[in-house]
Motif scaffolding. Sequence first.
Motif, PDB file in Angstrom:
ATOM      1  N   ILE A  32       0.824  -1.208   0.000  1.00 57.02           N
ATOM      2  CA  ILE A  32       0.000   0.000   0.000  1.00 57.02           C
ATOM      3  C   ILE A  32       0.857   1.256   0.000  1.00 57.02           C
ATOM      4  N   GLU A  33       0.247   2.373  -0.437  1.00 56.62           N
ATOM      5  CA  GLU A  33       0.906   3.674  -0.389  1.00 56.62           C
ATOM      6  C   GLU A  33      -0.173   4.754  -0.323  1.00 56.62           C
ATOM      7  N   VAL A  34      -0.107   5.586   0.704  1.00 58.79           N
ATOM      8  CA  VAL A  34      -1.012   6.731   0.829  1.00 58.79           C
ATOM      9  C   VAL A  34      -0.235   7.964   0.368  1.00 58.79           C
ATOM     10  N   LEU A  35      -0.720   8.606  -0.683  1.00 53.79           N
ATOM     11  CA  LEU A  35      -0.037   9.764  -1.258  1.00 53.79           C
ATOM     12  C   LEU A  35      -0.459  11.061  -0.561  1.00 53.79           C
ATOM     13  N   SER A  37      -4.683  10.122  -2.278  1.00 58.14           N
ATOM     14  CA  SER A  37      -4.884   8.896  -3.053  1.00 58.14           C
ATOM     15  C   SER A  37      -4.335   7.709  -2.277  1.00 58.14           C
ATOM     16  N   LYS A  38      -5.073   6.614  -2.323  1.00 60.92           N
ATOM     17  CA  LYS A  38      -4.635   5.376  -1.670  1.00 60.92           C
ATOM     18  C   LYS A  38      -4.393   4.341  -2.762  1.00 60.92           C
ATOM     19  N   CYS A  82      -9.619  -0.175   1.539  1.00 60.20           N
ATOM     20  CA  CYS A  82     -10.580   0.491   0.644  1.00 60.20           C
ATOM     21  C   CYS A  82     -11.989   0.185   1.149  1.00 60.20           C
ATOM     22  N   ARG A  83     -12.777   1.224   1.335  1.00 57.69           N
ATOM     23  CA  ARG A  83     -14.137   1.063   1.846  1.00 57.69           C
ATOM     24  C   ARG A  83     -15.195   1.158   0.749  1.00 57.69           C
ATOM     25  N   GLU A  84     -14.902   1.898  -0.313  1.00 58.07           N
ATOM     26  CA  GLU A  84     -15.914   2.183  -1.339  1.00 58.07           C
ATOM     27  C   GLU A  84     -15.607   1.537  -2.684  1.00 58.07           C
ATOM     28  N   GLY A 140      -3.990  -0.888  -8.208  1.00 60.60           N
ATOM     29  CA  GLY A 140      -5.198  -0.083  -8.252  1.00 60.60           C
ATOM     30  C   GLY A 140      -5.164   1.052  -7.255  1.00 60.60           C
ATOM     31  N   GLU A 141      -6.303   1.734  -7.193  1.00 58.57           N
ATOM     32  CA  GLU A 141      -6.482   2.874  -6.301  1.00 58.57           C
ATOM     33  C   GLU A 141      -7.853   2.739  -5.662  1.00 58.57           C
ATOM     34  N   CYS A 142      -7.946   3.099  -4.399  1.00 59.85           N
ATOM     35  CA  CYS A 142      -9.240   3.096  -3.725  1.00 59.85           C
ATOM     36  C   CYS A 142     -10.101   4.213  -4.305  1.00 59.85           C
ATOM     37  N   LYS A 143     -11.397   3.981  -4.370  1.00 58.73           N
ATOM     38  CA  LYS A 143     -12.306   4.999  -4.893  1.00 58.73           C
ATOM     39  C   LYS A 143     -12.382   6.213  -3.971  1.00 58.73           C
TER      40      LYS A 143
END
Length: 138
Positions: A27-30, A34-35, A92-94, A112-115
């Motif tokens: 994982i990477e939180v920018l 962006s996740k 990712c929740r959504e 990918g990226e979390c919504k």
Amino acid sequence: MLIPLLLLAACSSGGRHYHGFQETLSIEVLPNTSKLFTYRLSMPESMRRPLVQVYESPKEAAQHRRREPLGESAYRQLRADTERAVRVTGYCREGILELDYRLSYEEMWMRGECKEGATEKDRERFAERARLPVPEEE
């Protein structure tokens, strides 16, 4: 020859798929909230085939040549396993936005990226982590 059959059998079973594969979620939180993530399934070294295959009979070689390539069902399963992994870890929740993926007999991955963007709570929880353990789904 046995490994592709085990892989295909794992694709058709219920619950967690690709049993015996090593599963990781990087994982990477920018800074822009962006996740990003990369979900990876890797075959352990002990299960990998050598680069050079020696067949004991023409029949065995023919069976190897007829092996089906990984296709739509493997992609759908990788996508489902990725969605499960980001959900059960709470990352990712959504839902997810798929950026890229790879399918092979020894390794599969999806980037990918979390919504949703990272909340302050997400930043605290995930900021110092590069990988999350993927628990069994209850």
